[in-house]
Design a protein around this motif. Structure first.
Motif, PDB file in Angstrom:
ATOM      1  N   LEU A  34      44.185  24.605  30.524  1.00  0.00           N
ATOM      2  CA  LEU A  34      42.455  24.906  30.565  1.00  0.00           C
ATOM      3  C   LEU A  34      41.534  24.223  30.972  1.00  0.00           C
ATOM      4  O   LEU A  34      41.014  23.197  30.070  1.00  0.00           O
ATOM      5  CB  LEU A  34      42.312  25.625  29.922  1.00  0.00           C
ATOM      6  N   VAL A  35      40.673  24.415  32.013  1.00  0.00           N
ATOM      7  CA  VAL A  35      39.976  22.482  32.231  1.00  0.00           C
ATOM      8  C   VAL A  35      39.052  23.280  33.113  1.00  0.00           C
ATOM      9  O   VAL A  35      38.659  24.291  33.626  1.00  0.00           O
ATOM     10  CB  VAL A  35      40.104  21.335  33.032  1.00  0.00           C
ATOM     11  N   GLU A  49      30.959  26.818  23.085  1.00  0.00           N
ATOM     12  CA  GLU A  49      31.658  27.784  24.247  1.00  0.00           C
ATOM     13  C   GLU A  49      31.620  29.075  23.704  1.00  0.00           C
ATOM     14  O   GLU A  49      32.222  29.849  24.699  1.00  0.00           O
ATOM     15  CB  GLU A  49      32.011  26.526  25.295  1.00  0.00           C
ATOM     16  N   GLY A  50      32.961  28.722  22.661  1.00  0.00           N
ATOM     17  CA  GLY A  50      33.754  30.002  22.350  1.00  0.00           C
ATOM     18  C   GLY A  50      34.547  29.639  20.786  1.00  0.00           C
ATOM     19  O   GLY A  50      33.925  29.773  20.175  1.00  0.00           O
ATOM     20  N   PHE A  77      35.253  31.521  27.695  1.00  0.00           N
ATOM     21  CA  PHE A  77      35.607  30.038  28.553  1.00  0.00           C
ATOM     22  C   PHE A  77      35.405  30.770  30.163  1.00  0.00           C
ATOM     23  O   PHE A  77      35.178  29.807  31.217  1.00  0.00           O
ATOM     24  CB  PHE A  77      36.756  29.041  28.362  1.00  0.00           C
ATOM     25  N   LEU A  78      36.319  31.179  30.499  1.00  0.00           N
ATOM     26  CA  LEU A  78      36.583  31.675  31.915  1.00  0.00           C
ATOM     27  C   LEU A  78      35.411  32.537  32.690  1.00  0.00           C
ATOM     28  O   LEU A  78      34.711  32.061  33.742  1.00  0.00           O
ATOM     29  CB  LEU A  78      37.544  32.688  32.116  1.00  0.00           C
ATOM     30  N   LYS A  79      34.916  32.920  32.386  1.00  0.00           N
ATOM     31  CA  LYS A  79      32.979  32.967  32.477  1.00  0.00           C
ATOM     32  C   LYS A  79      32.062  32.022  32.973  1.00  0.00           C
ATOM     33  O   LYS A  79      30.817  31.753  33.310  1.00  0.00           O
ATOM     34  CB  LYS A  79      32.567  34.080  31.726  1.00  0.00           C
ATOM     35  N   GLN A  80      33.009  30.856  31.905  1.00  0.00           N
ATOM     36  CA  GLN A  80      31.708  29.685  32.332  1.00  0.00           C
ATOM     37  C   GLN A  80      32.667  28.549  32.886  1.00  0.00           C
ATOM     38  O   GLN A  80      32.211  27.866  32.858  1.00  0.00           O
ATOM     39  CB  GLN A  80      31.586  28.839  30.427  1.00  0.00           C
ATOM     40  N   GLY A  81      33.679  29.169  33.960  1.00  0.00           N
ATOM     41  CA  GLY A  81      34.346  28.347  35.301  1.00  0.00           C
ATOM     42  C   GLY A  81      34.876  27.590  34.611  1.00  0.00           C
ATOM     43  O   GLY A  81      35.801  26.749  35.440  1.00  0.00           O
ATOM     44  N   TYR A  82      35.931  27.981  33.320  1.00  0.00           N
ATOM     45  CA  TYR A  82      37.553  27.904  32.955  1.00  0.00           C
ATOM     46  C   TYR A  82      38.177  28.225  33.736  1.00  0.00           C
ATOM     47  O   TYR A  82      37.886  29.978  33.274  1.00  0.00           O
ATOM     48  CB  TYR A  82      37.307  27.324  31.446  1.00  0.00           C
TER      49      TYR A  82
END
Length: 279
Positions: A34-35, A49-50, A77-82
């Motif tokens: 996850l990046v 962030e989470g 995290f996905l909502k922040q672009g990861y």
């Protein structure tokens, strides 16, 4: 090389603790990490962030700690672009210390995933409190992180070096001969055996160059320069290699890759800076 992150310092002492602000959480899914991509930079999730369920302490770089995240919902995290990317993304880009942390964490992630059950009695393994080790509470079996010794071999003949390409692998660029050490042999014997098996050549005057941890394959690499001993006629093992050929020093191409021991050794030879051979 990938581990050369100075002036930052990698600290792999096992010190179980909880994450705090600024510490990184590492999430993996098979061969994916996850990046977040930000131009040429690669970013890893940060604690604030989470969240992470039962984060597992891995190591620190300077004062920033890195933890293995659990299997919880990663929507924050996905909502922040990861997003999950193939682990190969860590071979390029900026923030070199984060790339090193990402692939080193992946090596530990794989080891933890494959050591959930005892290989001797089948019981569930538990984490040891004092060292990085999985322990069987039933039969007492102890398992430590998997590290496989292997060699990178620069076979030289005057101003020529033997370069090869792997057979059936994703990596298609030129490389040096390489192979894993077998049970009961020294690392020097590994060099001679691998050269004979892969290209049918004899070598002499082995000179150790340097080592490299290579977490992409759980490997600790030992780099050697050596000289051709006798005939230069190549007998190719086509199960291992698609090509092996002699290349003159000036014909070696410059590579942008600064990660691998293989590439560094090729560039060292190109510049005429290889270590002196022992007679």
């Amino acid at each position: 090389m990938i581990q050369d992150i100075a002036p930052k310092i990698y600290k792999n002492e096992y010190q179980p603790q909880l994450p705090g602000p600024g510490d990184h959480l590492l999430f993996y899914e098979g061969r994916k990490i996850l990046v977040k991509k930000d131009g040429p930079y690669i970013k890893l999730p940060v604690y604030e962030e989470g969240c992470a369920e039962e984060p597992r302490y891995l190591f620190a770089i300077d004062e920033k700690k890195f933890f293995l995240g659990g299997g919880q919902d990663i929507d924050p995290f996905l909502k922040q672009g990861y997003q999950y990317e193939d682990i190969r993304i860590l071979r390029t880009g900026e923030s070199k210390h984060l790339r090193f942390a990402g692939v080193t964490g992946w090596q530990l992630f794989q080891w933890y995933e494959s050591r959930r059950f005892c290989g001797r009695c089948g019981a569930s393994m538990v984490h040891d409190d004092k060292e990085r080790m999985m322990r069987c509470p039933e039969c007492g079996l102890m398992e430590f992180p998997k590290i496989c010794p292997a060699v990178i071999i620069a076979v030289t003949d005057g101003d020529r070096i033997l370069m090869s390409k792997y057979a059936g692998r994703e990596y298609t660029s030129y490389a040096l001969l390489a192979g894993f050490a077998e049970v009961g042999e020294s690392i020097e014997e590994t060099v001679k055996r691998e050269v004979m098996e892969e290209v049918g050549l004899k070598v002499r005057n082995l000179t150790y160059y340097k080592s490299q941890p290579w977490s992409f394959s759980d490997t600790l690499l030992f780099g050697f320069f050596c000289q051709l001993d006798g005939s230069d006629q190549i007998r190719l093992d086509r199960q291992e290699l698609s090509l092996a050929e002699w290349v003159n020093r000036e014909e070696i191409k410059e590579q942008p890759d600064d990660l691998s021991l293989t590439n560094e050794m090729m560039q060292v030879f190109k510049r005429g800076e290889e270590p002196c051979h022992r007679n």
